[in-house]
Write an enzyme that holds these catalytic residues in place. Structure first.
Site, PDB file in Angstrom:
ATOM      1  N   LYS A  18     -32.360   9.334  17.041  1.00 55.65           N
ATOM      2  CA  LYS A  18     -31.070   8.640  16.982  1.00 55.65           C
ATOM      3  C   LYS A  18     -31.284   7.164  16.612  1.00 55.65           C
ATOM      4  O   LYS A  18     -32.418   6.661  16.624  1.00 55.65           O
ATOM      5  CB  LYS A  18     -30.365   8.779  18.333  1.00 55.65           C
ATOM      6  CG  LYS A  18     -30.010  10.228  18.672  1.00 55.65           C
ATOM      7  CD  LYS A  18     -29.345  10.320  20.045  1.00 55.65           C
ATOM      8  CE  LYS A  18     -28.898  11.733  20.364  1.00 55.65           C
ATOM      9  NZ  LYS A  18     -28.180  11.803  21.666  1.00 55.65           N
TER      10      LYS A  18
ATOM     11  N   TYR B 227     -20.889  17.131  16.757  1.00 56.60           N
ATOM     12  CA  TYR B 227     -20.497  16.977  18.166  1.00 56.60           C
ATOM     13  C   TYR B 227     -19.102  17.536  18.435  1.00 56.60           C
ATOM     14  O   TYR B 227     -18.399  17.053  19.324  1.00 56.60           O
ATOM     15  CB  TYR B 227     -20.563  15.497  18.555  1.00 56.60           C
ATOM     16  CG  TYR B 227     -21.979  14.986  18.741  1.00 56.60           C
ATOM     17  CD1 TYR B 227     -22.864  15.612  19.627  1.00 56.60           C
ATOM     18  CD2 TYR B 227     -22.446  13.871  18.046  1.00 56.60           C
ATOM     19  CE1 TYR B 227     -24.165  15.150  19.797  1.00 56.60           C
ATOM     20  CE2 TYR B 227     -23.743  13.395  18.224  1.00 56.60           C
ATOM     21  CZ  TYR B 227     -24.600  14.043  19.104  1.00 56.60           C
ATOM     22  OH  TYR B 227     -25.897  13.583  19.289  1.00 56.60           O
TER      23      TYR B 227
ATOM     24  N   PHE C  18     -16.386   9.943  26.477  1.00 58.05           N
ATOM     25  CA  PHE C  18     -17.415   9.142  25.810  1.00 58.05           C
ATOM     26  C   PHE C  18     -17.523   9.457  24.315  1.00 58.05           C
ATOM     27  O   PHE C  18     -18.333   8.832  23.613  1.00 58.05           O
ATOM     28  CB  PHE C  18     -18.773   9.356  26.488  1.00 58.05           C
ATOM     29  CG  PHE C  18     -19.253  10.788  26.518  1.00 58.05           C
ATOM     30  CD1 PHE C  18     -19.864  11.366  25.415  1.00 58.05           C
ATOM     31  CD2 PHE C  18     -19.080  11.568  27.658  1.00 58.05           C
ATOM     32  CE1 PHE C  18     -20.299  12.677  25.437  1.00 58.05           C
ATOM     33  CE2 PHE C  18     -19.514  12.884  27.697  1.00 58.05           C
ATOM     34  CZ  PHE C  18     -20.125  13.445  26.580  1.00 58.05           C
TER      35      PHE C  18
ATOM     36  N   ARG D  66     -36.420  21.412  23.540  1.00 60.19           N
ATOM     37  CA  ARG D  66     -35.539  20.909  24.609  1.00 60.19           C
ATOM     38  C   ARG D  66     -36.378  20.427  25.800  1.00 60.19           C
ATOM     39  O   ARG D  66     -36.084  19.407  26.422  1.00 60.19           O
ATOM     40  CB  ARG D  66     -34.555  21.996  25.058  1.00 60.19           C
ATOM     41  CG  ARG D  66     -33.478  22.332  24.062  1.00 60.19           C
ATOM     42  CD  ARG D  66     -32.531  21.189  23.768  1.00 60.19           C
ATOM     43  NE  ARG D  66     -31.753  20.764  24.915  1.00 60.19           N
ATOM     44  CZ  ARG D  66     -30.721  19.928  24.858  1.00 60.19           C
ATOM     45  NH1 ARG D  66     -30.352  19.396  23.684  1.00 60.19           N
ATOM     46  NH2 ARG D  66     -30.069  19.582  25.925  1.00 60.19           N
TER      47      ARG D  66
ATOM     48  N   THR E 263     -30.659  15.418  29.345  1.00 61.31           N
ATOM     49  CA  THR E 263     -29.701  14.561  28.624  1.00 61.31           C
ATOM     50  C   THR E 263     -29.575  13.196  29.289  1.00 61.31           C
ATOM     51  O   THR E 263     -29.556  12.159  28.616  1.00 61.31           O
ATOM     52  CB  THR E 263     -28.312  15.240  28.605  1.00 61.31           C
ATOM     53  OG1 THR E 263     -28.442  16.551  28.051  1.00 61.31           O
ATOM     54  CG2 THR E 263     -27.312  14.423  27.793  1.00 61.31           C
TER      55      THR E 263
ATOM     56  N   ARG F  83     -37.283  11.527  26.401  1.00 59.45           N
ATOM     57  CA  ARG F  83     -36.257  10.720  27.061  1.00 59.45           C
ATOM     58  C   ARG F  83     -36.797  10.110  28.354  1.00 59.45           C
ATOM     59  O   ARG F  83     -36.476   8.962  28.694  1.00 59.45           O
ATOM     60  CB  ARG F  83     -35.017  11.581  27.319  1.00 59.45           C
ATOM     61  CG  ARG F  83     -34.234  11.892  26.033  1.00 59.45           C
ATOM     62  CD  ARG F  83     -33.235  12.995  26.225  1.00 59.45           C
ATOM     63  NE  ARG F  83     -32.313  13.138  25.109  1.00 59.45           N
ATOM     64  CZ  ARG F  83     -31.463  14.140  24.967  1.00 59.45           C
ATOM     65  NH1 ARG F  83     -31.421  15.109  25.873  1.00 59.45           N
ATOM     66  NH2 ARG F  83     -30.652  14.200  23.937  1.00 59.45           N
TER      67      ARG F  83
ATOM     68  N   ASN G 101     -30.080   7.778  24.395  1.00 62.14           N
ATOM     69  CA  ASN G 101     -31.167   8.669  24.825  1.00 62.14           C
ATOM     70  C   ASN G 101     -32.093   9.125  23.695  1.00 62.14           C
ATOM     71  O   ASN G 101     -32.750  10.159  23.783  1.00 62.14           O
ATOM     72  CB  ASN G 101     -30.617   9.848  25.638  1.00 62.14           C
ATOM     73  CG  ASN G 101     -29.649  10.691  24.862  1.00 62.14           C
ATOM     74  OD1 ASN G 101     -29.398  10.437  23.678  1.00 62.14           O
ATOM     75  ND2 ASN G 101     -29.102  11.712  25.497  1.00 62.14           N
TER      76      ASN G 101
ATOM     77  N   HIS H  42     -32.158  13.819  19.579  1.00 61.45           N
ATOM     78  CA  HIS H  42     -31.367  15.046  19.669  1.00 61.45           C
ATOM     79  C   HIS H  42     -32.268  16.229  19.360  1.00 61.45           C
ATOM     80  O   HIS H  42     -33.150  16.149  18.505  1.00 61.45           O
ATOM     81  CB  HIS H  42     -30.222  15.028  18.640  1.00 61.45           C
ATOM     82  CG  HIS H  42     -29.605  16.386  18.442  1.00 61.45           C
ATOM     83  ND1 HIS H  42     -28.620  16.871  19.283  1.00 61.45           N
ATOM     84  CD2 HIS H  42     -29.861  17.374  17.545  1.00 61.45           C
ATOM     85  CE1 HIS H  42     -28.284  18.100  18.887  1.00 61.45           C
ATOM     86  NE2 HIS H  42     -29.022  18.421  17.847  1.00 61.45           N
TER      87      HIS H  42
ATOM     88  N   GLU I 252     -26.599  23.640  12.937  1.00 60.48           N
ATOM     89  CA  GLU I 252     -26.912  22.219  12.745  1.00 60.48           C
ATOM     90  C   GLU I 252     -27.824  22.004  11.534  1.00 60.48           C
ATOM     91  O   GLU I 252     -27.646  21.029  10.794  1.00 60.48           O
ATOM     92  CB  GLU I 252     -27.563  21.655  14.013  1.00 60.48           C
ATOM     93  CG  GLU I 252     -26.585  21.575  15.167  1.00 60.48           C
ATOM     94  CD  GLU I 252     -27.225  21.131  16.486  1.00 60.48           C
ATOM     95  OE1 GLU I 252     -28.447  20.856  16.495  1.00 60.48           O
ATOM     96  OE2 GLU I 252     -26.500  21.061  17.489  1.00 60.48           O
TER      97      GLU I 252
HETATM   98  P1  IDP Z   1     -27.909  16.828  24.664  1.00 60.42           P
HETATM   99  O1  IDP Z   1     -28.068  15.723  23.650  1.00 60.42           O
HETATM  100  O2  IDP Z   1     -28.966  16.767  25.713  1.00 60.42           O
HETATM  101  O3  IDP Z   1     -27.798  18.194  24.025  1.00 60.42           O
HETATM  102  P2  IDP Z   1     -25.034  16.921  25.100  1.00 60.42           P
HETATM  103  O4  IDP Z   1     -24.348  17.300  26.367  1.00 60.42           O
HETATM  104  O5  IDP Z   1     -24.966  17.887  23.967  1.00 60.42           O
HETATM  105  O6  IDP Z   1     -26.534  16.559  25.447  1.00 60.42           O
HETATM  106  O7  IDP Z   1     -24.433  15.516  24.658  1.00 60.42           O
HETATM  107  C1  IDP Z   1     -24.684  15.017  23.366  1.00 60.42           C
HETATM  108  C2  IDP Z   1     -24.956  13.550  23.483  1.00 60.42           C
HETATM  109  O8  IDP Z   1     -23.781  12.888  23.963  1.00 60.42           O
HETATM  110  C3  IDP Z   1     -26.023  13.141  24.474  1.00 60.42           C
HETATM  111  O9  IDP Z   1     -27.337  13.260  23.969  1.00 60.42           O
HETATM  112  C4  IDP Z   1     -25.669  11.702  24.745  1.00 60.42           C
HETATM  113  O10 IDP Z   1     -26.087  10.869  23.652  1.00 60.42           O
HETATM  114  C5  IDP Z   1     -24.144  11.769  24.737  1.00 60.42           C
HETATM  115  N1  IDP Z   1     -23.611  11.948  26.097  1.00 60.42           N
HETATM  116  C6  IDP Z   1     -23.538  13.076  26.812  1.00 60.42           C
HETATM  117  N2  IDP Z   1     -22.986  12.863  28.022  1.00 60.42           N
HETATM  118  C7  IDP Z   1     -22.690  11.546  28.049  1.00 60.42           C
HETATM  119  C8  IDP Z   1     -22.091  10.702  29.050  1.00 60.42           C
HETATM  120  O11 IDP Z   1     -21.711  11.114  30.146  1.00 60.42           O
HETATM  121  N3  IDP Z   1     -21.955   9.378  28.717  1.00 60.42           N
HETATM  122  C9  IDP Z   1     -22.344   8.870  27.519  1.00 60.42           C
HETATM  123  N4  IDP Z   1     -22.912   9.629  26.560  1.00 60.42           N
HETATM  124  C10 IDP Z   1     -23.077  10.954  26.826  1.00 60.42           C
HETATM  125 MG    MG Z   2     -26.310  19.077  22.875  1.00 59.19          MG
END
Ligand code: IDP
Ligand code: MG
Length: 195
Positions: free
Chosen positions: A53, A93, A101, A129, A135, A146, A156, A159, A170
């Site tokens: 990212k 997304y 968010f 993963r 996450t 991470r 974070n 991805h 994707e």
């Molecule tokens: P992942 O990246 O671990 O698959 P997802 O739930 O798919 O997690 O969320 C996608 C991305 O959205 C996360 O990597 C993070 O950048 C952002 N994100 C998820 N939850 C939050 C939150 O509660 N606050 C801010 N950003 C979030």
């Molecule tokens: Mg995800």
């Protein structure tokens, strides 16, 4: 010094010469099989999308990410650096579009270039993963990407697709099939082809 599984790194000769006029399909590499065992044709084809990212790119973490995936034994089949179009991010997304968010997430992902990659290998979706970690950076274990590099869920670093089906979707969203290569295992001599 012996490399992975005792293979000498010096034996790897996959780089194309700068004057090579043909696309990747013309390359023949003396690449040893990086896997310690042979499997059926189906599992070797599992692929996943990994993207460093904008915060990870800005912090010069691309090389570390690539090194981790290479050392784990996965195969890079596509990579590019790009400013992600908002249309791609919106589709990527789509499941999160109702989250509070979401607007900040799209701004964050648009704030600079990302490095998108396709990695291939045995169980690569599940393994990647585990490699990137939770996450929420606060929950991410040390040793994960991470867990080592991120302190907040909104920055974070990386991805990775969370399912085989999601990975297929994707990869098609981020890459043209002509941007991916196939590593054909020819025993001692492997070659790469356009996918
Ligand atoms: P992942 O990246 O671990 O698959 P997802 O739930 O798919 O997690 O969320 C996608 C991305 O959205 C996360 O990597 C993070 O950048 C952002 N994100 C998820 N939850 C939050 C939150 O509660 N606050 C801010 N950003 C979030
Ligand atoms: Mg995800």
């Amino acid at each position: 010094m012996g490399g992975l599984f005792g293979v000498r790194a010096a034996g790897l000769r996959c780089a194309r010469g700068p004057r090579d006029p043909e696309p990747a399909r013309a390359v023949r590499c003396q690449c040893p099989d990086p896997l310690p065992f042979k499997g059926g044709p189906s599992w070797t084809r599992e692929r996943t999308l990994v993207a460093v990212k904008p915060d990870g790119v800005q912090r010069r973490l691309v090389g570390d990410v690539i090194q981790r995936f290479e050392r784990r034994g996965f195969t890079l089949v596509g990579m590019k650096m790009l400013q992600a179009p908002e249309s791609v991010l919106a589709e990527h997304y789509q499941d999160l579009r109702r989250k509070p968010f979401y607007p900040a997430l799209i701004r964050y992902m648009s704030s600079g270039p990302v490095v998108a990659m396709v990695w291939e290998g045995y169980n690569v979706v599940r393994a990647s993963r585990a490699m990137i970690g939770h996450t929420d950076s606060a929950e991410a274990a040390p040793g994960t990407i991470r867990g080592d590099f991120s302190v907040h869920i909104s920055r974070n670093v990386i991805h990775a697709s969370d399912s085989v089906e999601g990975a297929q979707r994707e990869i098609q969203l981020w890459f043209q099939s002509s941007e991916l290569v196939s590593w054909a295992d020819g025993g001692q001599h492997s070659s790469i082809h356009s996918a």
